[in-house]
Design an enzyme around this catalytic site. Structure first.
Site: not given
Ligand code: PA5
Length: 480
Positions: A314, A335, A449
């Site tokens: 990310e 394996h 989304k």
């Molecule tokens: O790193 C990030 O920003 C994301 O992985 C969020 O942690 C994830 O989408 C969860 O978001 P939220 O805490 O708003 O529910």
């Protein structure tokens, strides 16, 4: 004295980055690096260092994670008290969260509790609740199965009491919010007006639906600071609350991060483990190694690999760039993946994560029949076999000119995990700065989304519905 206050103990727990098997002298000219290659990036690294330490690089508004090791003892004590309260009144803790709002605590749970923790008696769990992670997928099966473990009426016995920790920075992530609605309903059904004693929220200080709900219902809340992004939040209440619930020493965890912070202060690449890790990955990526495998030599640490997958993917996978991280557990995956890593396309760097000393080591004993022919292992411990397997594997890769490096944890404990979380967080930001991208945002995560929500009928996403409905449709011709 508590271990993490003892300098000798801390130094004995220091993580080591061994990058010998990245270097020319071991893996040869073709794929190996030499010190000059590494030092040639000093200028780029100095700029990254400046951006980072002076918080002026891309996404600097989310660099608040850097200061988390400085969290006060009072705050940690308060979190511990809350966790003790949850443990005293319930024997099931449901942790709802996804991505950065759960992968860190899942790592801590898997690596610092017994493999079969939830099957242990409450006494053996030191009066801490069993722990279940949900709200991390749109999954009707696992939600149903977990709901079935919960009572429908107010329990008499502590074993049936449950608490919920709901964690979401935005307060609106669909997987977590949906699961929360279902588990909250059950809590209301079981505890009625008192249900608010059994729910705790970790969310934004002011915004989002979860914050509104928590305020309205009177749930105890903890704040995720504005300047800390989800995947960098393991040392906020996001990771600390659940960790304290299942009995992790959160003071030790934070002390580990603080120790690593000191190790990573030096701008000198040859002294700074996070800068070295970032540079080795960056150089390798530039030379076409666009896949990075994290080979974890311990089943209970597998989730660390998943936590890192998210942190790396990310943070660095954007603007058409970024190496692809994936996790394997060895020797298990020798394996399966082992074949490709040894002889497949030459595009991968392997980072081994190895724990030097295991509390539960088993020593093998020979017997008179030797039916399985294993007597040659007499007196050897499983840990020494694992270490032998890793050295053998590294050598086999090196012989085929394939680079590996090792991150060695002297032991698996809260202190070493605090170090490794922090090491990877810094390394990721620095690598992102070297790549000239913003390692703190995730614009790509938003792309799917809008169509998903438009498709599901969310009012504010209506504008994307036409585009989605008019997309090029699948043809029968291409279905077999
Ligand atoms: O790193 C990030 O920003 C994301 O992985 C969020 O942690 C994830 O989408 C969860 O978001 P939220 O805490 O708003 O529910």
């Amino acid at each position: 004295m508590t271990n993490y206050l003892n300098e000798n103990w801390k130094n004995s727990m220091r993580l080591k980055l061994d990058y010998n098997n990245m270097m020319t002298r071991i893996i040869g000219e073709k794929n190996g690096l030499n010190i000059d290659d590494i030092l040639s990036l000093s200028d780029l690294l100095n700029i990254a260092h400046d951006d980072f330490t002076n918080k002026k690089g891309k996404g600097n508004e989310f660099l608040g994670f850097l200061d988390l090791p400085e969290v006060s003892n009072e705050i940690l004590d308060d979190i511990k008290n809350t966790a003790d309260d949850i443990s005293n009144k319930s024997d099931i803790f449901i942790n709802l969260g996804i991505g950065g709002s759960y992968l860190g605590s899942k790592t801590l749970f898997d690596s610092l509790t017994s493999t079969y923790y939830n099957e242990l008696s409450r006494e053996k769990r030191k009066n801490r609740p069993r722990v279940y992670f949900e709200g991390n997928n749109l999954d009707c099966d696992s939600i149903t199965d977990l709901l079935e473990l919960l009572p429908n009426t107010k329990p008499e016995k502590i074993e049936e009491h449950f608490s919920i920790g709901v964690i979401s920075k935005s307060g609106g992530t669909i997987e977590t919010a949906l699961a929360f609605r279902l588990f909250q309903d059950r809590a209301k059904e079981v505890y009625g007006k008192e249900h608010n004693n059994y729910i705790l929220a970790v969310t934004d200080k002011a915004n989002g639906k979860l914050k509104e709900i928590a305020d309205k219902e009177g749930y105890k809340s903890y704040v995720i600071p504005d300047n800390v992004g989800g995947r960098y939040s393991v040392l906020t209440p996001v990771g600390l609350i659940p960790a304290a619930v299942f009995g992790v020493d959160i003071h030790e965890l934070v002390a580990g991060a603080k120790y690593m912070k000191e190790l990573c202060k030096s701008p000198n690449i040859l002294e700074n483990p996070a800068y070295m890790y970032a540079t080795l990955q960056y150089l390798s990526y530039k030379r076409g190694r666009n896949i990075s495998a994290m080979a974890i030599w311990s089943k209970s640490l597998e989730s660390l690999g998943f936590w890192y997958d998210q942190l790396s993917a990310e943070s660095l996978g954007k603007d058409g760039k970024g190496r692809v991280p994936f996790t394997i557990v060895d020797t298990r995956d020798l394996h399966s993946r082992g074949q490709e890593l040894q002889e497949g396309e030459e595009n991968t760097v392997v980072t081994n994560i190895f724990v030097e000393k295991s509390v539960n080591d088993i020593t093998f004993k020979s017997n008179s029949e030797n039916a399985d022919g294993l007597n040659y292992l007499d007196g050897k411990s499983i840990k020494s076999m694992l270490s032998g397997a890793m050295e053998g594997t590294n050598y086999a890769y090196a012989k085929a000119n394939r680079p590996t490096m090792n991150i060695v944890l002297p032991e698996l404990n809260a202190f070493t995990l605090g170090q490794i979380f922090y090491l990877f967080e810094i390394a990721t930001v620095i690598e992102g700065y070297m790549m000239n991208i913003n390692p703190m945002d995730q614009p790509g995560v938003e792309a799917y989304k809008k169509f998903m929500f438009a498709n599901l009928g969310r009012e504010d996403m209506k504008k994307y519905k036409d585009e989605f409905d008019n997309r090029v449709k699948p043809e029968e011709e291409f279905l077999i």
